[in-house]
Design an enzyme around this catalytic site. Sequence first.
Site, PDB file in Angstrom:
ATOM      1  N   HIS A  80       3.891   6.143  -5.935  1.00  0.00           N
ATOM      2  CA  HIS A  80       2.605   5.624  -6.403  1.00  0.00           C
ATOM      3  C   HIS A  80       1.513   6.587  -5.930  1.00  0.00           C
ATOM      4  O   HIS A  80       1.467   6.973  -4.755  1.00  0.00           O
ATOM      5  CB  HIS A  80       2.387   4.225  -5.832  1.00  0.00           C
ATOM      6  CG  HIS A  80       0.996   3.711  -6.020  1.00  0.00           C
ATOM      7  ND1 HIS A  80       0.341   3.803  -7.223  1.00  0.00           N
ATOM      8  CD2 HIS A  80       0.131   3.122  -5.155  1.00  0.00           C
ATOM      9  CE1 HIS A  80      -0.869   3.278  -7.090  1.00  0.00           C
ATOM     10  NE2 HIS A  80      -1.028   2.865  -5.846  1.00  0.00           N
ATOM     11  N   ASN A 115      -6.318   6.675  -7.996  1.00  0.00           N
ATOM     12  CA  ASN A 115      -5.316   5.607  -7.940  1.00  0.00           C
ATOM     13  C   ASN A 115      -5.496   4.727  -9.178  1.00  0.00           C
ATOM     14  O   ASN A 115      -6.490   4.027  -9.305  1.00  0.00           O
ATOM     15  CB  ASN A 115      -5.537   4.802  -6.658  1.00  0.00           C
ATOM     16  CG  ASN A 115      -4.568   3.647  -6.500  1.00  0.00           C
ATOM     17  OD1 ASN A 115      -3.852   3.297  -7.431  1.00  0.00           O
ATOM     18  ND2 ASN A 115      -4.556   3.054  -5.332  1.00  0.00           N
ATOM     19  N   CYS A 135      -0.164  -2.451  -7.759  1.00  0.00           N
ATOM     20  CA  CYS A 135       0.318  -1.074  -7.977  1.00  0.00           C
ATOM     21  C   CYS A 135       1.830  -1.007  -8.199  1.00  0.00           C
ATOM     22  O   CYS A 135       2.344   0.013  -8.648  1.00  0.00           O
ATOM     23  CB  CYS A 135      -0.084  -0.189  -6.812  1.00  0.00           C
ATOM     24  SG  CYS A 135      -1.825  -0.313  -6.417  1.00  0.00           S
TER      25      CYS A 135
HETATM   26  N1  ACO Z   1     -17.647   9.028   1.987  1.00  0.00           N
HETATM   27  C1  ACO Z   1     -18.058   9.317   3.240  1.00  0.00           C
HETATM   28  N2  ACO Z   1     -17.778   8.523   4.290  1.00  0.00           N
HETATM   29  C2  ACO Z   1     -17.065   7.416   4.072  1.00  0.00           C
HETATM   30  C3  ACO Z   1     -16.612   7.062   2.788  1.00  0.00           C
HETATM   31  C4  ACO Z   1     -16.930   7.919   1.719  1.00  0.00           C
HETATM   32  N3  ACO Z   1     -16.534   7.668   0.452  1.00  0.00           N
HETATM   33  N4  ACO Z   1     -15.914   5.909   2.866  1.00  0.00           N
HETATM   34  C5  ACO Z   1     -15.923   5.540   4.159  1.00  0.00           C
HETATM   35  N5  ACO Z   1     -16.617   6.447   4.882  1.00  0.00           N
HETATM   36  C6  ACO Z   1     -16.883   6.433   6.316  1.00  0.00           C
HETATM   37  C7  ACO Z   1     -16.764   5.074   6.930  1.00  0.00           C
HETATM   38  O1  ACO Z   1     -17.953   4.348   6.762  1.00  0.00           O
HETATM   39  C8  ACO Z   1     -16.482   5.418   8.362  1.00  0.00           C
HETATM   40  O2  ACO Z   1     -17.685   5.740   8.999  1.00  0.00           O
HETATM   41  P1  ACO Z   1     -17.963   5.272  10.498  1.00  0.00           P
HETATM   42  O3  ACO Z   1     -16.921   5.969  11.321  1.00  0.00           O
HETATM   43  O4  ACO Z   1     -19.347   5.747  10.726  1.00  0.00           O
HETATM   44  O5  ACO Z   1     -17.824   3.792  10.482  1.00  0.00           O
HETATM   45  C9  ACO Z   1     -15.653   6.699   8.281  1.00  0.00           C
HETATM   46  O6  ACO Z   1     -15.895   7.233   6.956  1.00  0.00           O
HETATM   47  C10 ACO Z   1     -14.169   6.478   8.444  1.00  0.00           C
HETATM   48  O7  ACO Z   1     -13.772   5.381   7.635  1.00  0.00           O
HETATM   49  P2  ACO Z   1     -12.290   4.906   7.579  1.00  0.00           P
HETATM   50  O8  ACO Z   1     -12.197   3.706   6.689  1.00  0.00           O
HETATM   51  O9  ACO Z   1     -11.717   4.790   8.945  1.00  0.00           O
HETATM   52  O10 ACO Z   1     -11.611   6.148   6.842  1.00  0.00           O
HETATM   53  P3  ACO Z   1     -10.092   6.402   6.563  1.00  0.00           P
HETATM   54  O11 ACO Z   1      -9.710   7.695   7.108  1.00  0.00           O
HETATM   55  O12 ACO Z   1      -9.245   5.207   6.894  1.00  0.00           O
HETATM   56  O13 ACO Z   1     -10.074   6.541   4.996  1.00  0.00           O
HETATM   57  C11 ACO Z   1      -9.467   5.275   3.080  1.00  0.00           C
HETATM   58  C12 ACO Z   1     -10.465   5.447   4.181  1.00  0.00           C
HETATM   59  C13 ACO Z   1      -9.431   6.548   2.233  1.00  0.00           C
HETATM   60  C14 ACO Z   1      -9.881   4.102   2.182  1.00  0.00           C
HETATM   61  C15 ACO Z   1      -8.074   5.040   3.676  1.00  0.00           C
HETATM   62  O14 ACO Z   1      -8.107   3.991   4.617  1.00  0.00           O
HETATM   63  C16 ACO Z   1      -7.054   4.709   2.639  1.00  0.00           C
HETATM   64  O15 ACO Z   1      -6.721   5.522   1.814  1.00  0.00           O
HETATM   65  N6  ACO Z   1      -6.468   3.495   2.687  1.00  0.00           N
HETATM   66  C17 ACO Z   1      -5.522   3.062   1.704  1.00  0.00           C
HETATM   67  C18 ACO Z   1      -6.265   2.370   0.664  1.00  0.00           C
HETATM   68  C19 ACO Z   1      -5.613   2.451  -0.679  1.00  0.00           C
HETATM   69  O16 ACO Z   1      -4.969   3.398  -1.069  1.00  0.00           O
HETATM   70  N7  ACO Z   1      -5.838   1.390  -1.420  1.00  0.00           N
HETATM   71  C20 ACO Z   1      -5.426   1.357  -2.773  1.00  0.00           C
HETATM   72  C21 ACO Z   1      -4.678   0.175  -3.110  1.00  0.00           C
HETATM   73  S1  ACO Z   1      -3.171   0.034  -2.253  1.00  0.00           S
HETATM   74  C22 ACO Z   1      -2.346   1.272  -2.744  1.00  0.00           C
HETATM   75  O17 ACO Z   1      -2.521   1.717  -3.854  1.00  0.00           O
HETATM   76  C23 ACO Z   1      -1.341   1.821  -1.842  1.00  0.00           C
END
Ligand code: ACO
Length: 332
Positions: A252, A282, A112
């Site tokens: 970003h 993203n 990114c």
């Molecule tokens: N829909 C519904 N539920 C979901 C989904 C979905 N799409 N995805 C995950 N869940 C569930 C999980 O299974 C979990 O359930 P559980 O509690 O029963 O186990 C629950 O939601 C919570 O999951 P978390 O992973 O803890 O959710 P979080 O609040 O951390 O959000 C996310 C996840 C959006 C991926 C977040 O961690 C994030 O944005 N991380 C950064 C990732 C990113 O941006 N990567 C891109 C590349 S790097 C960059 O560009 C900066």
Amino acid sequence: MNARITGTGSSLPSKILTNADLELMVDTSDDWIVSRTGVKERRIAVAGEYTSTFASEAARRALSMSGISPEELDLIIIGTVTPDFPFPSTACIIQNELGAHNAVAFDVSAACSGFIYGLSIAESFIRSGKIKKALVIGAEVLSRIVDWSDRNTCILFGDGAGAAIVEASEELNGILSTHIFSNGSHWNLLYQPGSGSRNPASDRSIDSKLFFINMEGNEVFKHAVKAMEEAAMAALEANSMKASELSMFIPHQANIRIVNATAKRLGIPMEKLFINLHNYGNTSAASIPIALDEANRQGRLKKGDTILLDAFGGGFTYASAMLRWQLDSNQV
Ligand code: ACO
């Protein structure tokens, strides 16, 4: 010699994938996606569209704004983790498509942060006197490396490209600074396990889904906020500026919670943020140049404005660029 941006362009697939569409594909909901990421829809390439499709269109638009011809380009850099092929570089393909026969062309792999890495390389080449005109592109077709059955990742990403023309200038204003950083100690928190020399194509690597993005979302989130703050602070300190003096902050476009947390730590008010992730998700290396081009074409950037670009991505890589905007609205 200094460097300044003299044109911007972007290009996006016309196919839109909404959160409602995703509800039919995986166990998710519009509410969950919007509250956790801010994304409402994203653009997805269709058959026959590649990273070079969007990169070349974004480049043509940026060239047209700058008023220079492809033959005048000395350098083409593309930040991408989804090149058309592992080799040759997508930059060489673009050089041929544009007819930019005098440009040296190469890709940069910085996830990114790829666009700001490219901007920093172009700026350095210009400052050293080696070149005068560069085309820097961020372009991705992430939809081809996303596991569309994995709700943890498939909701996040989108496709597209953005570009900027960077030219030598004797005036001091323009690209005021660039800072690029790497921290390889967490490379395996966000990566594509397959396609390289560790896991080449085989029945096993395909069955194990090694060609898809692999991400520890929670961990990436924490590192992203800290690293984007560090990169932004480096830019502010190098220019003896306070966050309150910025005209616009273009982070970003990963996730609205990462963007808001970073802006809060830096003390940047919401009205100074440019956000378009709700429309595109993203788009990795493409996200900042697409946002910069949209802000530019919407007339949100005025000559003399101070704009901070700030990125974070797999590697980890992180980067910032401070710009003093030089384009008049009648040049856009
Ligand atoms: N829909 C519904 N539920 C979901 C989904 C979905 N799409 N995805 C995950 N869940 C569930 C999980 O299974 C979990 O359930 P559980 O509690 O029963 O186990 C629950 O939601 C919570 O999951 P978390 O992973 O803890 O959710 P979080 O609040 O951390 O959000 C996310 C996840 C959006 C991926 C977040 O961690 C994030 O944005 N991380 C950064 C990732 C990113 O941006 N990567 C891109 C590349 S790097 C960059 O560009 C900066």
